[in-house]
Motif scaffolding. Structure first.
Motif, short mmCIF file in Angstrom:
data_model
loop_
_atom_site.label_atom_id
_atom_site.label_comp_id
_atom_site.label_asym_id
_atom_site.label_seq_id
_atom_site.Cartn_x
_atom_site.Cartn_y
_atom_site.Cartn_z
N ASN A 164 -16.46 -51.99 41.22
CA ASN A 164 -17.75 -51.47 41.65
C ASN A 164 -17.62 -50.84 43.04
N ASP A 191 -30.99 -47.91 40.85
CA ASP A 191 -31.15 -47.88 39.39
C ASP A 191 -32.54 -48.39 39.06
N TYR A 196 -27.09 -49.37 46.08
CA TYR A 196 -27.13 -48.98 44.67
C TYR A 196 -28.56 -48.63 44.29
N LEU A 199 -30.85 -54.36 37.14
CA LEU A 199 -31.53 -54.98 38.27
C LEU A 199 -31.43 -56.50 38.22
N THR A 214 -26.44 -46.25 39.19
CA THR A 214 -25.17 -46.98 39.13
C THR A 214 -24.91 -47.69 37.81
N TYR A 229 -29.43 -53.29 46.48
CA TYR A 229 -29.75 -52.71 45.18
C TYR A 229 -31.23 -52.39 45.15
N ALA A 277 -28.45 -57.56 39.92
CA ALA A 277 -28.42 -57.28 41.35
C ALA A 277 -28.34 -58.55 42.17
N THR A 308 -24.48 -54.93 51.05
CA THR A 308 -24.64 -54.45 49.68
C THR A 308 -26.10 -54.63 49.29
#
Length: 265
Positions: A86, A104, A102, A110, A79, A128, A113, A126
């Motif tokens: 977003n 990455d 997400y 990060l 991402t 990450y 995040a 949501t």
């Protein structure tokens, strides 16, 4: 005190995520990223347009998936740095219960995040995850802790597959993730192509700067990743043309970035 990811950030090596942020007018980059970003603009002035248009493409894709396709789970792989529009913001604006994961492994991304995780709706989720997209089995395993893999998922690779070490790796990454999803899931991706010699040169020079290599591929090679899936209306083509009402800035401008959205039968 810096968090665990801030301690990992290299400010002496350019990062594609941070350079992309620079091209989009953001503020999350370092001097080395600015230098490489400005040098890249001299080689291919259209790259800033690609950055903006790719974000508009993402927003249109997510609105379609959350709206018409009624997808409520999203897996956004590679991402990069959060900017505007977003995935979770677009999806949850359409359906507040949307779950967005997400993926990455860029330390700067990060670090962001923590703020990103606080911006979800009450009904939605949501998350990450710190994963390298070259490890698709790990991505699936960790995403299963958040997403329901018995229900359709919108899987997104937005301009990142050029970082795959080989074309075979690129196909393997996509297939491994999509094989884990059920019928009715969607694959959405775009990537840079070899249509523009300026863009190809830019990618070559970026590799020389010490950044992770990005390999542009032919339109046919990128389209082939969708084999076995059913394209939705608009099919495969320039990202500027995909379900574009021609009211956005730069609409219909020809750029060497192609992609599409397709349903898993």
């Amino acid at each position: 005190m810096p968090n665990e990811y801030e301690a990992m950030i290299r400010t002496d090596i350019p990062s594609s995520a941070r350079i992309w942020n620079f091209w989009m007018g953001g503020n999350d980059f370092y001097e080395v990223d600015r230098v490489v970003g400005e040098a890249s603009l001299k080689i291919d002035p259209d790259i800033a347009t690609v950055a903006v248009q790719s974000r508009q493409f993402l927003a249109r894709v997510v609105r379609y998936l959350a709206g018409e396709a009624r997808i409520r789970q999203f897996l956004d792989i590679g991402t990069g740095l959060p900017t505007m529009q977003n995935t979770h913001e677009v999806a949850q604006a359409v359906a507040r219960e949307s779950k967005v994961v997400y993926i990455d492994n860029d330390p700067k991304a990060l670090t962001h995040a923590r703020a990103l995780l606080n911006s979800t709706t009450d009904e939605g989720v949501t998350a990450y995850l710190d994963c390298d997209f070259h490890a698709p089995d790990q991505i699936v395993a960790e995403a299963r802790n958040i997403l329901n893999f018995t229900e359709p998922i919108g899987v997104m690779f937005m301009g990142v597959l050029g970082h795959a070490r080989t074309y075979e790796d690129m196909v393997h990454i996509v297939r491994t993730v999509m094989d884990a999803t059920p019928s009715g899931s969607y694959l959405a991706l775009w990537d840079g192509t070899t249509d523009s010699q300026a863009y190809v040169t830019l990618c070559d020079e970026y590799t020389k700067s010490g950044g992770v290599p990005y390999v542009p591929r032919t339109q046919d090679a990128i389209r082939a990743v969708f084999d076995g899936f059913e394209f939705v209306e608009s099919g495969f083509g320039p990202i500027t043309a995909w379900r574009n009402d021609a009211t956005q800035d730069g609409a219909w401008q020809s750029i060497s970035s192609y992609g599409g959205v397709a349903r898993k039968p």
